[in-house]
Design a protein around this motif. Structure first.
Motif, PDB file in Angstrom:
ATOM      1  N   PRO A  44       0.842  -1.207   0.000  1.00  0.00           N
ATOM      2  CA  PRO A  44       0.000   0.000   0.000  1.00  0.00           C
ATOM      3  C   PRO A  44       0.872   1.249   0.000  1.00  0.00           C
ATOM      4  O   PRO A  44       2.081   1.184   0.237  1.00  0.00           O
ATOM      5  N   ARG A  45       0.265   2.361  -0.255  1.00  0.00           N
ATOM      6  CA  ARG A  45       0.961   3.632  -0.107  1.00  0.00           C
ATOM      7  C   ARG A  45       1.251   3.887   1.364  1.00  0.00           C
ATOM      8  O   ARG A  45       0.530   3.410   2.247  1.00  0.00           O
ATOM      9  N   ILE A  46       2.277   4.639   1.620  1.00  0.00           N
ATOM     10  CA  ILE A  46       2.643   4.940   2.998  1.00  0.00           C
ATOM     11  C   ILE A  46       1.542   5.725   3.702  1.00  0.00           C
ATOM     12  O   ILE A  46       1.374   5.620   4.928  1.00  0.00           O
ATOM     13  N   ASP A  47       0.736   6.488   2.959  1.00  0.00           N
ATOM     14  CA  ASP A  47      -0.343   7.255   3.590  1.00  0.00           C
ATOM     15  C   ASP A  47      -1.638   6.464   3.706  1.00  0.00           C
ATOM     16  O   ASP A  47      -2.619   6.942   4.276  1.00  0.00           O
ATOM     17  N   LYS A  48      -1.646   5.242   3.154  1.00  0.00           N
ATOM     18  CA  LYS A  48      -2.792   4.319   3.190  1.00  0.00           C
ATOM     19  C   LYS A  48      -4.007   4.825   2.413  1.00  0.00           C
ATOM     20  O   LYS A  48      -5.110   4.316   2.577  1.00  0.00           O
ATOM     21  N   ALA A  49      -3.839   5.823   1.557  1.00  0.00           N
ATOM     22  CA  ALA A  49      -4.949   6.264   0.707  1.00  0.00           C
ATOM     23  C   ALA A  49      -5.375   5.116  -0.192  1.00  0.00           C
ATOM     24  O   ALA A  49      -4.544   4.411  -0.758  1.00  0.00           O
ATOM     25  N   GLY A  50      -6.689   4.922  -0.313  1.00  0.00           N
ATOM     26  CA  GLY A  50      -7.214   3.854  -1.142  1.00  0.00           C
ATOM     27  C   GLY A  50      -7.235   2.499  -0.480  1.00  0.00           C
ATOM     28  O   GLY A  50      -7.655   1.510  -1.095  1.00  0.00           O
ATOM     29  N   THR A  51      -6.811   2.416   0.788  1.00  0.00           N
ATOM     30  CA  THR A  51      -6.873   1.154   1.525  1.00  0.00           C
ATOM     31  C   THR A  51      -8.168   1.108   2.339  1.00  0.00           C
ATOM     32  O   THR A  51      -8.965   2.056   2.327  1.00  0.00           O
ATOM     33  N   ALA A  52      -8.351   0.024   3.082  1.00  0.00           N
ATOM     34  CA  ALA A  52      -9.551  -0.099   3.915  1.00  0.00           C
ATOM     35  C   ALA A  52      -9.634   1.000   4.962  1.00  0.00           C
ATOM     36  O   ALA A  52     -10.722   1.335   5.448  1.00  0.00           O
ATOM     37  N   GLU A  53      -8.491   1.591   5.304  1.00  0.00           N
ATOM     38  CA  GLU A  53      -8.478   2.651   6.308  1.00  0.00           C
ATOM     39  C   GLU A  53      -8.985   3.972   5.745  1.00  0.00           C
ATOM     40  O   GLU A  53      -9.631   4.743   6.447  1.00  0.00           O
ATOM     41  N   TRP A  54      -8.678   4.255   4.475  1.00  0.00           N
ATOM     42  CA  TRP A  54      -9.134   5.474   3.804  1.00  0.00           C
ATOM     43  C   TRP A  54      -9.577   5.117   2.380  1.00  0.00           C
ATOM     44  O   TRP A  54      -8.965   5.531   1.401  1.00  0.00           O
ATOM     45  N   PRO A  55     -10.646   4.357   2.222  1.00  0.00           N
ATOM     46  CA  PRO A  55     -10.979   3.792   0.900  1.00  0.00           C
ATOM     47  C   PRO A  55     -11.400   4.796  -0.156  1.00  0.00           C
ATOM     48  O   PRO A  55     -11.255   4.537  -1.347  1.00  0.00           O
ATOM     49  N   MET A  56     -11.930   5.949   0.246  1.00  0.00           N
ATOM     50  CA  MET A  56     -12.424   6.922  -0.734  1.00  0.00           C
ATOM     51  C   MET A  56     -11.463   8.086  -0.944  1.00  0.00           C
ATOM     52  O   MET A  56     -11.736   8.969  -1.753  1.00  0.00           O
ATOM     53  N   SER A  57     -10.357   8.088  -0.244  1.00  0.00           N
ATOM     54  CA  SER A  57      -9.403   9.186  -0.354  1.00  0.00           C
ATOM     55  C   SER A  57      -8.379   8.913  -1.436  1.00  0.00           C
ATOM     56  O   SER A  57      -7.865   7.798  -1.552  1.00  0.00           O
ATOM     57  N   GLY A  58      -8.057   9.937  -2.208  1.00  0.00           N
ATOM     58  CA  GLY A  58      -7.035   9.804  -3.239  1.00  0.00           C
ATOM     59  C   GLY A  58      -5.639  10.072  -2.726  1.00  0.00           C
ATOM     60  O   GLY A  58      -4.658   9.596  -3.297  1.00  0.00           O
ATOM     61  N   THR A  59      -5.554  10.829  -1.643  1.00  0.00           N
ATOM     62  CA  THR A  59      -4.255  11.137  -1.056  1.00  0.00           C
ATOM     63  C   THR A  59      -4.465  11.495   0.401  1.00  0.00           C
ATOM     64  O   THR A  59      -5.506  12.030   0.778  1.00  0.00           O
ATOM     65  N   MET A  60      -3.460  11.183   1.243  1.00  0.00           N
ATOM     66  CA  MET A  60      -3.557  11.444   2.685  1.00  0.00           C
ATOM     67  C   MET A  60      -2.188  11.857   3.210  1.00  0.00           C
ATOM     68  O   MET A  60      -1.636  11.216   4.106  1.00  0.00           O
ATOM     69  N   MET A  61      -1.617  12.915   2.642  1.00  0.00           N
ATOM     70  CA  MET A  61      -0.254  13.280   3.016  1.00  0.00           C
ATOM     71  C   MET A  61      -0.083  13.423   4.525  1.00  0.00           C
ATOM     72  O   MET A  61       0.950  13.040   5.089  1.00  0.00           O
TER      73      MET A  61
END
Length: 826
Positions: free
Chosen positions: A438-455
């Protein structure tokens, strides 16, 4: 007379007469004076040198105004708006003229450097020493090559703030795919205005900011958009304000906000709303529009039985309303809207039911009308739902893709790159284990499924080692150690990361850098910039260097390309073929050969000469509930529902959704994070915000007109004029209502301490009776511990230091405005 004779001596008389005589002689000897001393012959000034004017793009905010840069004897001395640029129209905002301060800032980095002090922290001197560009680039590439060879390429991340175009952030995607990291790149949108974009994706299917037809709009209902301070594109909006307020009919404007600001002061109606309750007011306005029959029937639809009505508290039967370009209106009314009366909204928002009804009637009866918003309503845990409620008003009055309404931005007719990245992928790029990371910011994962980015999550996640630890991080146009909420976490997180910073300036993140590879300032760059949402039609401006680089710096795009050339395998060959930023832009400009701009731009050279390519024609229009496409002469080609779905309303149903299919796909997540029952998750609805902190006062940190892309804190002229409403020349004041202050024993001008769960900061306060008594206002600008000689150590303390890292579960937008604090005399 004797007094005058005493004062005027013979010497003074003769001296004065000589001047007068010379003037008389120049005028043909009038007056007949003789015998006076002649004046020395006037000498013309020596030539200053040839003045050159280059086209560029201002970088003081996201507006992307075209500028003319005046250079004489190799030095920039003036900046004006470009008359040929449709955003600037020959004008600039107050901060647009400050570019020379960026260029000649004495605190700029002078060239590439490396760190010699292994310890990192606020009070640690990095011990930077100069190195050559080859050493800097070889060091970076060597580190990336070793990570890739170890199967850990996912531990490298790119972070960026303001991406301008194909020549900088536009290069990230291919770099990440070829190198093998999901973290190329992590953008700052989640710390900017992602909430409004996600609200629109949920309702009309477009994950984007709106473009607007301000020239023809007759009513604006403004929820928290600082139109005359920091809304984009700011310079153009000031021009449009003058047009809207002088045209006939005059555009009427209602502004809803938590504080007095220039936009509110200039509006027809100013409504002070309780923070985080904008969605409730929007729902009540929608309730009035429906119960009073003010909706646009040709776009929305109508009852099958013309005798039927929307009545407060009463449901309507399924199938009784024939929807046209909307979906879910019956369910929306029955399950949510029928009870959202102005009286209910008054109890939530503190705005009187009478004012809500008046606003609703004006908005519902004035065509065309638009409801706009920005971070104010959306920077809360209920932000997406609030944004959806506001945007729903635009559907109800039929302003989507209509004249005087709102739509989305078209992109420029760019040509392709010289080579295709897909042809240079090795086995690791195609099938490497990095793809399962996963991305280090977890964007798009089960933790933030609708977010495109979570800097804002990347630093904390690294610190926890979840999902893994970063090894190397490269930063472009972003400074998260200062700009992220609770940036103290980033200070700890980056202590064990190899940091590469590309800023020309010594910001806080740069003080943690192991390698500094400084970018040019914008007046030294060759750089493209497709427009942010503007008037919808496509436009791409170009930065042309006004001077050779003042110091040993390099365009960030060229730095990235040079690193790419040093990566082993096919990736290196790809970047050798890409060659340089100039080569990228020459190939992009080839698209203009077959689609010339309205100003004659049809090549790279003509693009440089005129500074902008544009086509002043938006291709689609909605008129009386039907969609039409431009055929070269007019909007004459009627579009089918399938075409509308493919090109314009990109929702699952192809209609504006009051019950969102996008949200319904994540109903269980929404129930878990927001407490909204899964069966109702898709509805546009009222959701109460969750405020951080244990304080009794709301705390907001807006941007002022002179907030210069994070650099205003080190520009003396910006500092001196940062907060003109409450005065000040050296600081940014905490704005506090007098009653709130007096109740706490705080006098006007006192030094105060603002506390949250994270700690406290200090500031000087000024009484502001025009704000809500329950809201403190501290513009986000100062509190730097680095950045430069004028910024460092200046009060007030940084607002981010007391802002908890909490985000809207749907959009991922950091909730900068949702904190509650206490204040006391320091």
């Amino acid at each position: 007379m004797k007094v005058l004779q005493t004062l005027m001596t013979r010497r003074r008389f003769l001296k004065g007469s000589a001047v007068a005589g010379a003037s008389g002689a120049a005028a043909g000897g009038l007056g007949g004076l003789t015998g006076l001393a002649p004046v020395a012959e006037a000498q013309a000034q020596s030539p200053r040198g040839e003045t050159k004017i280059t086209k560029n793009i201002c970088a003081q905010c996201p507006a992307r105004c075209g500028i003319d840069v005046y250079t004489t004897n190799g030095r920039v001395h003036a900046i004006y708006g470009d008359t040929g640029n449709p955003i600037a129209n020959g004008k600039l905002c107050p901060k647009g003229h400050l570019g020379t301060y960026f260029l000649y800032d004495p605190d700029r980095f002078k060239g590439p450097m490396k760190r010699t002090n292994p310890r990192k922290g606020r009070n640690e001197d990095p011990g930077f020493v100069p190195i050559s560009w080859d050493e800097a680039l070889d060091t970076i590439a060597g580190r990336l090559n070793r990570l890739r060879e170890a199967g850990e390429s996912h531990r490298f991340a790119h972070f960026y703030g303001r991406g301008w175009g194909a020549s900088d952030a536009g290069l990230y995607g291919d770099f990440g795919r070829l190198y093998g990291t999901p973290n190329s790149a992590i953008g700052h949108a989640s710390m900017c205005a992602e909430g409004s974009k996600r609200a629109k994706q949920a309702t009309d299917g477009n994950n984007s900011y709106n473009a607007y037809d301000y020239r023809n709009v007759n009513y604006i209902l403004n929820f928290g958009a600082s139109f005359l301070e920091a809304f984009r594109p700011y310079n153009y909006l000031m021009q449009m304000w003058g047009h809207m307020r002088s045209k006939s009919p005059q555009t009427r404007i209602t502004t809803v906000d938590v504080r007095m600001n220039p936009t509110m002061a200039a509006s027809d109606r100013a409504l002070y709303i309780k923070p985080a309750t904008d969605g409730a007011m929007a729902l009540a306005i929608a309730h009035v529009i429906l119960t009073e029959g003010l909706w646009e029937r040709e776009f929305v639809g109508d009852f099958v039985d013309p005798e039927m009505r929307f009545r407060t508290g009463q449901t309507i039967p399924a199938g009784s309303f024939a929807e046209k370009w909307v979906h879910g209106l019956t369910e929306w009314w029955n399950e949510e809207l029928k009870d959202r009366t102005p009286e209910w909204a008054e109890s939530v928002t503190s705005i009187s039911a009478r004012d809500i009804v008046r606003t609703a009637r004006e908005f519902g009866t004035t065509r065309p009308a638009i409801a706009i918003m920005e971070r104010g309503p959306t920077a809360h845990t209920n932000g997406t739902y609030a944004g959806m409620a506001i945007h729903a008003l635009n559907a109800l009055v039929g302003s989507l893709w209509a004249e005087g309404g709102m739509f989305y931005q078209m992109g420029p007719s760019y040509g392709g790159l010289p080579v295709n990245a897909a042809d240079y992928m090795d086995d690791w790029a195609r099938n490497g284990a990095w793809k399962s990371q996963p991305r280090i910011d977890k964007a798009g994962t089960a933790e933030w499924p609708m977010s495109g980015t979570m800097m804002q999550e990347a630093g904390p996640n690294h610190l926890k080692g979840d999902p893994y630890k970063l090894d190397t991080a490269m930063f472009f146009y972003t400074n998260p150690i200062w700009s992220a909420p609770n940036p103290q976490v980033w200070e700890e997180a980056l202590k064990d990361v190899f940091v590469i910073d590309t800023s020309p300036f010594p910001g806080e993140t740069a003080m943690y850098a192991d390698i500094v590879v400084p970018d040019h300032t914008y007046l030294e760059r060759l750089q493209d910039s497709p427009t942010y949402p503007f008037e919808g039609w496509p436009m791409a401006a170009l930065r042309v260097p006004a001077v050779d680089p003042v110091y040993d710096t390099k365009h960030f795009g060229d730095t990235l390309i040079e690193i790419g050339k040093r990566i082993k395998g096919p990736m290196g060959e790809y970047y050798k073929a890409i060659d340089s930023v100039e080569n990228v832009l020459r190939h992009r400009a080839k698209g203009f050969e077959t689609d010339p701009g309205d100003n004659g731009v049809n090549s790279f050279e003509s693009w440089k000469e005129k500074g902008v390519w544009y086509k002043k024609r938006y291709l689609w229009q909605q008129r009386r509930g039907e969609f039409y496409e431009w055929d070269g002469r007019g909007y004459n080609v009627r579009m089918s529902p399938d075409e509308v779905k493919a090109k314009l309303i990109k929702t699952p149903t192809g209609k504006f959704e009051f019950k969102s299919g996008f949200l319904e796909k994540h109903a269980d997540y929404i129930e878990r994070t927001l407490g909204v029952p899964a069966a109702r998750a898709g509805l546009v609805q009222w959701v109460e915000a969750r405020h951080t902190g244990q304080g009794d006062l709301y705390f907001v940190s807006p941007k002022t007109p002179l907030h210069a892309e994070g650099r205003g804190g080190n520009i003396p002229h910006a500092i001196a004029n940062q907060q003109p409403i409450v005065g000040g020349r050296k600081t940014v004041y905490l704005e506090i209502h007098p009653d709130t202050a007096r109740a706490r024993g705080i006098r006007n001008g006192d030094k105060v301490r603002i506390k949250s769960n994270l700690g406290s900061i200090e500031a000087y306060c000024r009484y502001m009776p025009a704000h809500r008594p329950d809201t403190l206002v501290l513009p986000m600008e100062h509190g730097h511990w680095a950045q430069g000689r004028w910024a460092k150590g200046r009060l007030p303390g940084h607002s981010g230091d007391i802002t908890e890292n909490v985000s809207d579960p749907i959009s991922g937008l950091a909730c900068y405005y949702t904190g509650k604090v206490t204040v006391e005399r320091a």
